[in-house]
Design an enzyme around this catalytic site. Structure first.
Site, PDB file in Angstrom:
ATOM      1  N   HIS A 157      -2.531  -2.191  -9.781  1.00  0.00           N
ATOM      2  CA  HIS A 157      -3.415  -1.461  -8.659  1.00  0.00           C
ATOM      3  C   HIS A 157      -4.693  -2.548  -8.717  1.00  0.00           C
ATOM      4  O   HIS A 157      -5.312  -2.885  -9.695  1.00  0.00           O
ATOM      5  CB  HIS A 157      -3.788  -0.282  -9.214  1.00  0.00           C
ATOM      6  CG  HIS A 157      -4.307   0.570  -8.177  1.00  0.00           C
ATOM      7  ND1 HIS A 157      -5.615   0.645  -7.844  1.00  0.00           N
ATOM      8  CD2 HIS A 157      -3.683   1.703  -7.421  1.00  0.00           C
ATOM      9  CE1 HIS A 157      -5.865   1.531  -6.932  1.00  0.00           C
ATOM     10  NE2 HIS A 157      -4.733   2.192  -6.540  1.00  0.00           N
ATOM     11  N   ASP A 188       2.882   5.238  -6.718  1.00  0.00           N
ATOM     12  CA  ASP A 188       4.019   5.045  -5.963  1.00  0.00           C
ATOM     13  C   ASP A 188       5.240   5.197  -7.087  1.00  0.00           C
ATOM     14  O   ASP A 188       6.267   4.986  -6.648  1.00  0.00           O
ATOM     15  CB  ASP A 188       3.907   4.034  -5.064  1.00  0.00           C
ATOM     16  CG  ASP A 188       3.121   4.333  -4.137  1.00  0.00           C
ATOM     17  OD1 ASP A 188       2.071   3.310  -3.947  1.00  0.00           O
ATOM     18  OD2 ASP A 188       3.280   4.945  -3.421  1.00  0.00           O
ATOM     19  N   HIS A 229       0.979  -1.120   0.016  1.00  0.00           N
ATOM     20  CA  HIS A 229       0.190   0.004  -0.010  1.00  0.00           C
ATOM     21  C   HIS A 229       0.854   1.143   0.009  1.00  0.00           C
ATOM     22  O   HIS A 229       1.547   1.353  -0.812  1.00  0.00           O
ATOM     23  CB  HIS A 229      -0.922  -0.043   1.216  1.00  0.00           C
ATOM     24  CG  HIS A 229      -1.950   0.908   1.265  1.00  0.00           C
ATOM     25  ND1 HIS A 229      -2.361   1.847   0.150  1.00  0.00           N
ATOM     26  CD2 HIS A 229      -2.928   1.288   2.346  1.00  0.00           C
ATOM     27  CE1 HIS A 229      -3.445   2.594   0.787  1.00  0.00           C
ATOM     28  NE2 HIS A 229      -3.584   2.344   1.873  1.00  0.00           N
TER      29      HIS A 229
HETATM   30  C1  SDX Z   1      -1.432   2.064  -3.443  1.00  0.00           C
HETATM   31  O1  SDX Z   1      -6.109   0.801  -3.244  1.00  0.00           O
HETATM   32  C2  SDX Z   1      -5.810   2.158  -3.571  1.00  0.00           C
HETATM   33  O2  SDX Z   1      -6.445   3.027  -3.716  1.00  0.00           O
HETATM   34  C3  SDX Z   1      -4.232   2.235  -3.096  1.00  0.00           C
HETATM   35  C4  SDX Z   1      -3.309   3.460  -3.476  1.00  0.00           C
HETATM   36  C5  SDX Z   1      -4.057   4.678  -2.787  1.00  0.00           C
HETATM   37  O3  SDX Z   1      -3.840   5.786  -3.295  1.00  0.00           O
HETATM   38  O4  SDX Z   1      -4.565   4.634  -1.650  1.00  0.00           O
HETATM   39  O5  SDX Z   1      -3.653   3.862  -4.803  1.00  0.00           O
HETATM   40  C6  SDX Z   1      -2.009   3.515  -3.147  1.00  0.00           C
HETATM   41  O6  SDX Z   1      -1.477   1.376  -2.568  1.00  0.00           O
HETATM   42  C7  SDX Z   1      -1.044   1.916  -4.786  1.00  0.00           C
HETATM   43  C8  SDX Z   1      -0.551   0.299  -4.852  1.00  0.00           C
HETATM   44  C9  SDX Z   1       1.081   0.451  -4.508  1.00  0.00           C
HETATM   45  N1  SDX Z   1       1.600  -1.029  -4.362  1.00  0.00           N
HETATM   46  C10 SDX Z   1       2.466  -1.551  -5.183  1.00  0.00           C
HETATM   47  O7  SDX Z   1       2.962  -0.723  -6.240  1.00  0.00           O
HETATM   48  C11 SDX Z   1       2.875  -2.873  -5.039  1.00  0.00           C
HETATM   49  C12 SDX Z   1       3.121  -3.627  -6.276  1.00  0.00           C
HETATM   50  N2  SDX Z   1       1.726  -3.876  -6.757  1.00  0.00           N
HETATM   51  C13 SDX Z   1       1.238  -4.940  -6.393  1.00  0.00           C
HETATM   52  O8  SDX Z   1       1.589  -5.730  -5.396  1.00  0.00           O
HETATM   53  C14 SDX Z   1      -0.314  -5.227  -6.770  1.00  0.00           C
HETATM   54  O9  SDX Z   1      -0.687  -4.771  -8.068  1.00  0.00           O
HETATM   55  C15 SDX Z   1      -1.275  -4.387  -5.896  1.00  0.00           C
HETATM   56  C16 SDX Z   1      -1.322  -4.961  -4.560  1.00  0.00           C
HETATM   57  C17 SDX Z   1      -1.437  -3.008  -5.987  1.00  0.00           C
HETATM   58  C18 SDX Z   1      -2.669  -4.956  -6.122  1.00  0.00           C
HETATM   59  O10 SDX Z   1      -2.829  -6.372  -5.957  1.00  0.00           O
HETATM   60  P1  SDX Z   1      -4.275  -7.350  -6.440  1.00  0.00           P
HETATM   61  O11 SDX Z   1      -5.449  -6.179  -6.975  1.00  0.00           O
HETATM   62  O12 SDX Z   1      -4.457  -8.022  -5.206  1.00  0.00           O
HETATM   63  O13 SDX Z   1      -3.633  -7.767  -7.631  1.00  0.00           O
HETATM   64  P2  SDX Z   1      -2.915  -9.336  -7.355  1.00  0.00           P
HETATM   65  O14 SDX Z   1      -1.735  -9.118  -6.520  1.00  0.00           O
HETATM   66  O15 SDX Z   1      -3.968 -10.198  -7.595  1.00  0.00           O
HETATM   67  O16 SDX Z   1      -2.153  -9.307  -8.855  1.00  0.00           O
HETATM   68  C19 SDX Z   1      -2.704  -9.826 -10.192  1.00  0.00           C
HETATM   69  C20 SDX Z   1      -1.876 -10.544 -10.934  1.00  0.00           C
HETATM   70  C21 SDX Z   1      -0.924 -11.500 -10.187  1.00  0.00           C
HETATM   71  O17 SDX Z   1      -0.578 -12.219 -11.155  1.00  0.00           O
HETATM   72  P3  SDX Z   1      -1.441 -13.908 -11.606  1.00  0.00           P
HETATM   73  O18 SDX Z   1      -1.439 -14.524 -10.286  1.00  0.00           O
HETATM   74  O19 SDX Z   1      -2.701 -13.247 -12.050  1.00  0.00           O
HETATM   75  O20 SDX Z   1      -0.572 -14.470 -12.488  1.00  0.00           O
HETATM   76  O21 SDX Z   1      -0.595  -9.186 -11.511  1.00  0.00           O
HETATM   77  C22 SDX Z   1       0.631  -9.605 -10.677  1.00  0.00           C
HETATM   78  C23 SDX Z   1       0.048 -10.720  -9.650  1.00  0.00           C
HETATM   79  O22 SDX Z   1       1.298 -11.590  -9.567  1.00  0.00           O
HETATM   80  N3  SDX Z   1       0.885  -8.823 -10.223  1.00  0.00           N
HETATM   81  C24 SDX Z   1       2.202  -8.219 -10.542  1.00  0.00           C
HETATM   82  C25 SDX Z   1       2.275  -7.021 -10.002  1.00  0.00           C
HETATM   83  N4  SDX Z   1       1.187  -6.482  -9.260  1.00  0.00           N
HETATM   84  C26 SDX Z   1       0.351  -7.567  -9.701  1.00  0.00           C
HETATM   85  N5  SDX Z   1       3.292  -8.815 -10.820  1.00  0.00           N
HETATM   86  C27 SDX Z   1       4.575  -8.368 -11.031  1.00  0.00           C
HETATM   87  N6  SDX Z   1       4.765  -6.926 -10.381  1.00  0.00           N
HETATM   88  C28 SDX Z   1       3.616  -6.272  -9.983  1.00  0.00           C
HETATM   89  N7  SDX Z   1       3.672  -5.174  -9.260  1.00  0.00           N
END
Ligand code: SDX
Length: 427
Positions: free
Chosen positions: A305, A362, A263
């Protein structure tokens, strides 16, 4: 998607009509509040990705189109034209302030920036090596010991002002404590962002001349982080507040939720990722390949996201601000170069395209913070400084919503079925 007129649920021999709610931007929700009492069923939605917790008038996101607006105003216009205090007023009151309202709000915030002197002792009791996020969360929670419970609207308004005005002082003091420098007091002749930069970088030996361009970029960063509907930390603030815990306690809980690396902690992880790529001599392509390999346990931090399946509009503004800051400071910035290479590669890579993974808020913010001298462990504190106004606005909306009930989700129990206790010698 065609407009849905009705929603029904057939569960066994039960037929349940699900009343539909339609928002002002035409997003729709099925009301399942009678589901359990009628059918005995509950819904199961880990992470609440398909579950609306409330109705809200504050922030709208269209993740497919990459749209974000505060009270109907597009984030791009607010970032370009507004100030953080004007945007804070908008989030808190629903309308842009007029001249006298903005003047009074600015005066209130400016004249409440000092902390009770006891906070010096509070900070000195904490180890210098501590991360500033738990420090500021602890100090915000401790506000409940210093200030009265916000029972009346007047005291609640004072509480709102105290949180917005004092958090930058708390943040700068936590930083000064961590580097062993004397605490710098706020000044009433400086704007909100100028004051924070001054408290961070001035010392008794040498004053700090705030660059107005850098102060403006910081103000834009605060605007971009100010609210984001029902994200993890905002939902935490609402959930804690739904138990009638006070605003300080609710915000302190939000600070702890924001610290998570998935997050608000992601901005720190992005810079650490960019540093690692540079120090370990990876090419951007090599790192992207690792991020695609599940076995590597590596993620491209700052990408992806829960809601945006298109560009996070904040990332676009931040990328431009990044380039402006680097140009203004006349510095070469290897992290920015690596970030732009990673973005270019990922946006053209099937893995990211099919999963709709784009740069989020971010991805570039940390490059800006570092360029203006803010240390990496302060990045999430900066995120919280902007989100403070949104958290408060969402908490107030929750408290004023007649439909608000104490948050209490259900579960599917998968543990042991009933069994009897056995004495020790029979186990
Ligand atoms: C913020 O919610 C908000 O509004 C938050 C925010 C705010 O203003 O409050 O916008 C701020 O928190 C932004 C997000 C910051 N986090 C990151 O940058 C961390 C990296 N990103 C993630 O870990 C992920 O994308 C999330 C946590 C942001 C979202 O996770 P989800 O919706 O639960 O998606 P997921 O983890 O299920 O991913 C879906 C797929 C998966 O692959 P498969 O299982 O389908 O094969 O996408 C892949 C994940 O492995 N994936 C990534 C990835 N993010 C998702 N693979 C590589 N790198 C990534 N960054």
């Amino acid at each position: 998607m065609n407009k849905i007129e009705h929603a029904h649920l057939k569960a066994g021999d039960q037929n349940l009509d699900l009343p539909l709610s339609t928002g002002t931007e035409n997003e729709m929700g099925a009301d399942i509040s009678k589901l359990r009492s009628t059918t005995g069923l509950i819904t199961f939605d880990p992470g609440y990705g398909n579950t609306g917790s409330c109705k809200s008038n504050i922030t709208f996101i269209d993740g497919d189109k990459g749209i974000l607006s505060y009270r109907g105003y597009p984030i791009e216009q607010l970032a370009e034209q507004s100030s953080f205090l004007e945007t804070s007023w908008l989030l808190l009151n629903g309308e842009l302030p007029n001249q006298s309202q903005l003047k009074e709000f600015t005066h209130q915030v400016t004249t409440h920036t000092m902390l009770h002197e006891n906070f010096r002792g509070f900070l000195n009791s904490l180890p210098k090596s501590g991360h500033p996020m738990p420090m500021t969360a602890a100090m915000v929670s401790a506000f409940s010991a210093f200030y009265p419970e916000p029972e009346s609207p007047r005291v609640l308004q004072e509480t709102v002002i105290r949180l917005i005005s004092k958090y930058p002082t708390l943040a700068a003091w936590a930083y000064k404590h961590s580097v062993g420098q004397p605490l710098i007091y706020p000044r009433n002749d400086l704007s909100y962002s100028e004051n924070f930069l001054h408290m961070m970088f001035a010392t008794p030996c040498e004053d700090y001349e705030v660059d107005p361009v850098i102060a403006r970029v910081l103000d834009q960063l605060l605007i971009l982080h100010a609210d984001h509907e029902q994200n993890c930390s905002t939902s935490t603030v609402r959930l804690v507040g739904s138990s009638q815990a006070n605003l300080f306690a609710s915000i302190s809980a939000g600070l702890s939720a924001l610290w998570g690396p998935l997050h608000g902690g992601a901005n720190q992880k992005v810079i650490e990722m960019l540093d690692a790529i540079s120090e370990m001599g990876y090419t951007a392509q090599e790192f992207v390949d690792r991020a695609k390999d599940k076995k590597s346990q590596v993620r491209l931090m700052g990408f992806g996201h829960r809601v945006y399946k298109n560009f996070d509009p904040r990332a676009k503004v931040l990328k431009k601000a990044c380039q402006d800051v680097v140009e203004r400071l006349g510095i070469s910035n290897r992290q920015l170069e690596i970030a732009m290479e990673l973005e270019e590669i990922a946006l053209n890579d099937e893995y990211f395209i099919e999963r709709n993974l784009y740069p989020n808020v971010d991805f570039y913010s940390g490059v800006i913070y570092r360029s203006i001298g803010i240390p990496v462990n302060m990045f999430t504190v900066m995120f919280a400084m902007g989100r403070m106004s949104g958290w408060i606005a969402q908490w107030m909306e929750m408290r004023n919503d007649p439909d608000t009930r104490i948050g209490r989700p259900r579960q599917i129990y998968t543990g042991q079925t009933q069994r009897d206790w056995a004495p020790l010698d029979q186990r």
